[in-house]
Design an enzyme around this catalytic site. Structure first.
Site, PDB file in Angstrom:
ATOM      1  N   SER A 152      61.152  67.997  34.234  1.00  0.00           N
ATOM      2  CA  SER A 152      61.261  69.510  33.282  1.00  0.00           C
ATOM      3  C   SER A 152      59.838  69.770  32.914  1.00  0.00           C
ATOM      4  O   SER A 152      58.959  69.554  32.766  1.00  0.00           O
ATOM      5  CB  SER A 152      62.217  68.873  31.951  1.00  0.00           C
ATOM      6  OG  SER A 152      62.112  69.698  30.668  1.00  0.00           O
ATOM      7  N   TYR A 165      62.798  64.542  24.133  1.00  0.00           N
ATOM      8  CA  TYR A 165      63.135  65.041  25.108  1.00  0.00           C
ATOM      9  C   TYR A 165      61.966  65.271  26.223  1.00  0.00           C
ATOM     10  O   TYR A 165      61.730  64.727  27.331  1.00  0.00           O
ATOM     11  CB  TYR A 165      64.287  66.044  25.407  1.00  0.00           C
ATOM     12  CG  TYR A 165      64.494  66.611  26.811  1.00  0.00           C
ATOM     13  CD1 TYR A 165      65.305  66.029  28.024  1.00  0.00           C
ATOM     14  CD2 TYR A 165      64.115  68.457  27.010  1.00  0.00           C
ATOM     15  CE1 TYR A 165      65.916  66.297  29.088  1.00  0.00           C
ATOM     16  CE2 TYR A 165      64.092  68.231  28.311  1.00  0.00           C
ATOM     17  CZ  TYR A 165      65.376  67.930  28.938  1.00  0.00           C
ATOM     18  OH  TYR A 165      65.701  68.302  30.039  1.00  0.00           O
TER      19      TYR A 165
HETATM   20  P1  NDP Z   1      74.294  68.297  32.293  1.00  0.00           P
HETATM   21  O1  NDP Z   1      74.958  67.993  31.039  1.00  0.00           O
HETATM   22  O2  NDP Z   1      74.813  68.984  33.247  1.00  0.00           O
HETATM   23  O3  NDP Z   1      74.230  67.005  33.849  1.00  0.00           O
HETATM   24  C1  NDP Z   1      74.094  65.595  32.902  1.00  0.00           C
HETATM   25  C2  NDP Z   1      74.797  64.860  34.033  1.00  0.00           C
HETATM   26  O4  NDP Z   1      74.336  63.009  33.508  1.00  0.00           O
HETATM   27  C3  NDP Z   1      76.541  64.552  33.934  1.00  0.00           C
HETATM   28  O5  NDP Z   1      77.259  64.598  35.087  1.00  0.00           O
HETATM   29  C4  NDP Z   1      76.633  63.154  32.822  1.00  0.00           C
HETATM   30  O6  NDP Z   1      78.386  62.541  33.128  1.00  0.00           O
HETATM   31  C5  NDP Z   1      75.597  63.040  32.773  1.00  0.00           C
HETATM   32  N1  NDP Z   1      75.481  61.744  31.997  1.00  0.00           N
HETATM   33  C6  NDP Z   1      74.572  62.402  30.868  1.00  0.00           C
HETATM   34  N2  NDP Z   1      74.346  61.099  30.269  1.00  0.00           N
HETATM   35  C7  NDP Z   1      74.898  59.763  30.789  1.00  0.00           C
HETATM   36  C8  NDP Z   1      74.899  58.637  29.971  1.00  0.00           C
HETATM   37  N3  NDP Z   1      74.807  58.390  29.289  1.00  0.00           N
HETATM   38  N4  NDP Z   1      75.440  57.995  31.381  1.00  0.00           N
HETATM   39  C9  NDP Z   1      75.539  58.830  32.495  1.00  0.00           C
HETATM   40  N5  NDP Z   1      75.508  60.020  32.715  1.00  0.00           N
HETATM   41  C10 NDP Z   1      75.595  60.230  31.930  1.00  0.00           C
HETATM   42  O7  NDP Z   1      72.938  68.087  32.685  1.00  0.00           O
HETATM   43  P2  NDP Z   1      72.064  69.093  33.917  1.00  0.00           P
HETATM   44  O8  NDP Z   1      72.562  69.570  35.300  1.00  0.00           O
HETATM   45  O9  NDP Z   1      71.315  70.414  33.632  1.00  0.00           O
HETATM   46  O10 NDP Z   1      71.018  68.201  33.910  1.00  0.00           O
HETATM   47  C11 NDP Z   1      69.857  67.396  34.961  1.00  0.00           C
HETATM   48  C12 NDP Z   1      68.853  66.769  35.175  1.00  0.00           C
HETATM   49  O11 NDP Z   1      68.484  67.956  35.103  1.00  0.00           O
HETATM   50  C13 NDP Z   1      68.408  65.620  33.976  1.00  0.00           C
HETATM   51  O12 NDP Z   1      67.593  65.041  33.696  1.00  0.00           O
HETATM   52  C14 NDP Z   1      67.596  67.373  33.213  1.00  0.00           C
HETATM   53  O13 NDP Z   1      67.120  66.258  31.916  1.00  0.00           O
HETATM   54  C15 NDP Z   1      67.183  68.549  34.210  1.00  0.00           C
HETATM   55  N6  NDP Z   1      66.852  69.283  33.552  1.00  0.00           N
HETATM   56  C16 NDP Z   1      67.424  70.530  33.857  1.00  0.00           C
HETATM   57  C17 NDP Z   1      67.196  71.521  33.482  1.00  0.00           C
HETATM   58  C18 NDP Z   1      68.214  72.958  32.869  1.00  0.00           C
HETATM   59  O14 NDP Z   1      68.233  74.025  33.276  1.00  0.00           O
HETATM   60  N7  NDP Z   1      69.817  72.681  33.804  1.00  0.00           N
HETATM   61  C19 NDP Z   1      65.307  71.603  33.505  1.00  0.00           C
HETATM   62  C20 NDP Z   1      64.464  71.005  33.894  1.00  0.00           C
HETATM   63  C21 NDP Z   1      65.076  69.206  34.044  1.00  0.00           C
HETATM   64  P3  NDP Z   1      78.770  63.056  32.223  1.00  0.00           P
HETATM   65  O15 NDP Z   1      79.779  64.693  33.080  1.00  0.00           O
HETATM   66  O16 NDP Z   1      79.872  62.696  31.773  1.00  0.00           O
HETATM   67  O17 NDP Z   1      78.898  64.490  30.728  1.00  0.00           O
END
Ligand code: NDP
Length: 253
Positions: A152, A165
């Protein structure tokens, strides 16, 4: 990123995506399948993973495997068990995208609870480490493995209130650099992607007041995700890439 992947870029490649049920991970899994990869969909909510599995089948992709694991409670034994099960079903892994992540509270360090700190570290750092360690033997069976972590902007420059985070994403960058150095003479490359502000649930909870129509969608940022899993990136390792290199960090304007 202007990248024109060949339609068969990921043919014969087997790729595991964490957090494959939603947001960027879901889009990455569907995109990898469209470019020919066989997928392992890992995440916490089985129904969401099964929906992605069905979507891959409907678009004519290779049958995907589903692995349910809550990273918040994951142990090294569970991760080893998953790796052993996969080793019985698959000859190797050619790619792992560590994408699942937990945002935690946006609050000053002084106010962060220890529980929240530990939960964010557990999902974003500890579980990523445990899974990586367990999956390395399968990755090393590939002639050109690609291990990709998700970073990030706040994992490169700290920002007030991004607390656990931000610290977890600095740790992710560190994990990538250490592993890249350890495997620099082997058939495994290790890199980070910073997606940049992207229209997902996590983004909406971090910036509830911004206009989401000004954000790129997960589909928009897929070129870099494809590039790092395919052979065009085979000489790149130890690098942190931006999926939106010209974007200014912070709320969409
Ligand atoms: P979302 O919250 O939309 O999706 C996150 C995914 O991770 C979901 O499928 C969720 O599962 C899964 N997840 C969360 N917690 C757990 C857990 N305890 N065990 C297993 N799976 C888990 O996030 P994004 O798609 O936005 O983010 C994806 C990555 O990108 C992350 O690492 C985030 O930090 C990074 N990021 C995102 C940005 C953005 O603007 N979106 C910017 C910078 C970095 P479930 O569907 O069951 O909740």
């Amino acid at each position: 990123m202007h990248y024109q992947p060949k339609q068969d870029l990921l043919e014969q490649r087997i790729i595991l995506v964490t957090g494959a049920g939603d947001g960027i991970g879901r889009e990455a899994a569907l995109t990898y399948a469209r470019f020919g990869a066989q997928l392992v969909l890992l995440g916490r909510t089985e129904s969401k993973l099964q929906a992605v599995q069905q979507e891959i089948a409907a678009q004519g992709g290779a049958p995907a495997l589903v692995v349910t694991l809550d990273l918040l409670h994951a142990t090294p034994e569970q991760c080893r068990q998953i790796a052993d099960d996969l080793a019985r079903q698959l000859p190797r892994l050619d790619g792992v995208l560590h994408n699942a992540g937990l945002l935690g509270d946006i609050a000053p360090m002084a106010d962060l609870s220890m529980t929240m700190w530990q939960e964010v570290m557990q999902v974003n750092v500890n579980a990523t480490f445990m899974l990586t360690q367990a999956l390395l033997p399968l990755l090393l069976k590939s002639h050109a493995g690609s291990l990709v972590f998700t970073s990030s902007s706040v994992g490169r420059t700290g920002r007030a209130d991004w607390g656990a985070y931000a610290v977890s994403k600095f740790a992710t960058e560190g994990m990538m650099q250490v592993l890249a150095d350890e495997y620099k003479n082997r058939n495994l490359r290790v890199n980070c992607i910073n997606p940049g502000g992207t229209r997902t649930k996590m983004r909406a909870s971090a910036f509830p007041h911004e206009d989401k129509n000004k954000l790129k969608t997960p589909a928009d940022i897929m070129p870099l995700y494809l590039y790092l899993m395919g052979e065009d990136s085979r000489r790149k390792t130890g690098m942190s890439f931006d999926a939106q290199p010209n974007r200014k960090p912070g709320a969409a304007e």
